[in-house]
Design a protein around this motif. Structure first.
Motif, mmCIF file in Angstrom:
data_model
loop_
_atom_site.group_PDB
_atom_site.id
_atom_site.type_symbol
_atom_site.label_atom_id
_atom_site.label_comp_id
_atom_site.label_asym_id
_atom_site.label_seq_id
_atom_site.Cartn_x
_atom_site.Cartn_y
_atom_site.Cartn_z
ATOM 1 N N GLY A 85 0.753 -1.264 0.000
ATOM 2 C CA GLY A 85 0.000 0.000 0.000
ATOM 3 C C GLY A 85 0.774 1.299 0.000
ATOM 4 N N THR A 112 -3.683 11.821 3.246
ATOM 5 C CA THR A 112 -3.064 10.981 2.204
ATOM 6 C C THR A 112 -4.015 10.972 1.012
ATOM 7 N N LYS A 152 -14.537 -1.280 6.974
ATOM 8 C CA LYS A 152 -13.602 -1.309 8.108
ATOM 9 C C LYS A 152 -14.130 -2.219 9.226
ATOM 10 N N SER A 194 1.633 8.352 1.791
ATOM 11 C CA SER A 194 1.020 7.091 2.245
ATOM 12 C C SER A 194 1.557 6.666 3.607
ATOM 13 N N ILE A 195 0.654 6.129 4.431
ATOM 14 C CA ILE A 195 1.091 5.625 5.740
ATOM 15 C C ILE A 195 2.100 4.480 5.524
ATOM 16 N N ASP A 232 -2.389 -7.364 -7.267
ATOM 17 C CA ASP A 232 -3.726 -6.832 -6.996
ATOM 18 C C ASP A 232 -4.260 -7.636 -5.815
ATOM 19 N N ALA A 233 -4.607 -6.945 -4.731
ATOM 20 C CA ALA A 233 -5.016 -7.657 -3.508
ATOM 21 C C ALA A 233 -6.366 -8.351 -3.648
ATOM 22 N N ALA A 256 -5.860 8.436 -0.107
ATOM 23 C CA ALA A 256 -7.125 7.794 0.281
ATOM 24 C C ALA A 256 -7.905 8.693 1.238
ATOM 25 N N THR A 309 -5.797 11.273 8.342
ATOM 26 C CA THR A 309 -4.426 11.591 7.919
ATOM 27 C C THR A 309 -4.459 12.063 6.462
ATOM 28 N N SER A 333 -2.140 -2.088 4.121
ATOM 29 C CA SER A 333 -2.451 -0.655 4.171
ATOM 30 C C SER A 333 -3.181 -0.303 2.874
ATOM 31 N N ASN A 388 2.106 -3.324 -4.465
ATOM 32 C CA ASN A 388 0.908 -2.517 -4.673
ATOM 33 C C ASN A 388 0.234 -3.036 -5.946
#
Ligand SMILES: NC(=O)c1ccc[n+]([C@@H]2O[C@H](COP(=O)([O-])OP(=O)(O)OC[C@H]3O[C@@H](n4cnc5c(N)ncnc54)[C@H](O)[C@@H]3O)[C@@H](O)[C@H]2O)c1
Length: 288
Positions: free
Chosen positions: A15, A199, A167, A21-22, A66-67, A201, A197, A94, A41
């Protein structure tokens, strides 16, 4: 400051898109703490983002995956074990994306194909990733798996839209899969619930700037930054947190236990006074 907390540890970081990005910050901190890892990623993100700069900086290899694809994840994990030369000590999930948010669909008027896509990418991907790690038996004993989440899983934040449901599902997977990972492999699984945060996203959520300000004023310690989230994640990957598992860990400056803060009350009172003043100004007789 680094403490060699991850000296000799091997990992996979999902991620990192760009320097905001975190996951990017986690990779930088993991490198500073002595870890070696593979970066991954989605193929499209590798084209759009700047992950190769991060790979160069941290001496890492990048493997696209690709997740939402088991085949991609199997390839990623097989290759990572080869590259890293052994079992994996830590994994960061992430990953988050809502097509309904991107397209501006209201929560009450979702396109369910978009809903399914967002759920697949943001939540089910965590199960898929852990399933491949578990069935290939590639996690080291006392390894650590972390996914990032947000408090909309517990409380209502209207503009977070269908990501709130994603989530909640993600956090449930952490507990359910975490049980089997703990019992069978001595691996811990947790989610970190991070402050809003700025970012790619995060900024996609409607009214994000106002919300960032609100959360900051509400939290006694202020919002946690991406770098602070990375620091916390490093402790969760280290041997100092071996018996923490099945938890949703709030990393939010105290926001999650607040009702109201004096800082916000002051702003509300000032805002009300300004509204009252403008009402009484407009009621004044025009001067002749
Ligand atoms: N930014 C915030 O306010 C905030 C707060 C709490 C939790 N989080 C969570 O932190 C995590 C990281 O987000 P971020 O804020 O760093 O934003 P980001 O946009 O930098 O990261 C999201 C990542 O998900 C990746 N991704 C999307 N679809 C994918 C797919 N099919 N396969 C693999 N990867 C895919 C993107 O390429 C990107 O790298 C997310 O889970 C997010 O929900 C963010």
């Amino acid at each position: 400051m680094s403490y060699n907390l991850l000296k000799g540890k091997k990992g996979i970081i999902f991620g990192a898109l760009d320097s905001k990005s975190i996951a990017w910050k986690v990779a930088e901190r993991a490198h500073e703490e002595g870890a070696t890892f593979v970066l991954t990623n989605a193929p499209v993100a590798l084209r759009l983002g700047s992950i190769s700069d991060l790979a160069e900086k941290t001496g890492s290899q990048i493997i696209p995956a690709d997740a939402t694809s088991v085949m991609d994840l199997e390839h990623l994990i097989d290759e990572s074990v080869k590259i890293l030369g052994g079992k994996i000590d830590f994994v960061l999930h992430s990953i988050g994306m809502s097509v309904n948010v991107r397209r501006g669909n209201h929560y009450t008027h979702q396109d369910y194909n978009f809903t399914k896509k967002g759920w697949d990418v943001s939540a089910l991907s965590f199960h898929r990733m852990m399933s491949v790690l578990y069935n290939k038996d590639v996690m080291s004993e006392w390894g650590s798996i972390i996914a990032l989440t947000y408090m909309a899983a517990q409380r209502v934040f209207p503009d977070y839209n269908d990501m709130a449901d994603n989530k909640a599902y993600l956090e449930s997977i952490a507990r359910s899969f975490g049980y089997y990972f703990g019992r069978d492999k001595k691996v811990r699984v947790n989610t970190i619930s991070q402050s809003p945060t700025p970012t790619t996203a995060g900024s996609g959520v409607k009214g994000f700037d106002g919300f960032l300000h609100f959360a900051d004023k509400m939290s006694p310690l202020g919002n946690a930054t991406a770098l602070e989230c990375a620091d916390y994640t490093i402790t969760m990957f280290s041997d100092l947190t071996k018996k923490v598992t099945l938890q949703n860990l709030f990393h939010d400056g105290g926001f999650s236990n607040m009702g109201i803060s004096t800082a916000l009350m002051d702003e509300i009172t000032m805002g009300n006074t300004a509204i009252e003043n403008s009402k009484s100004d407009s009621k004044e007789e025009p001067k002749k």
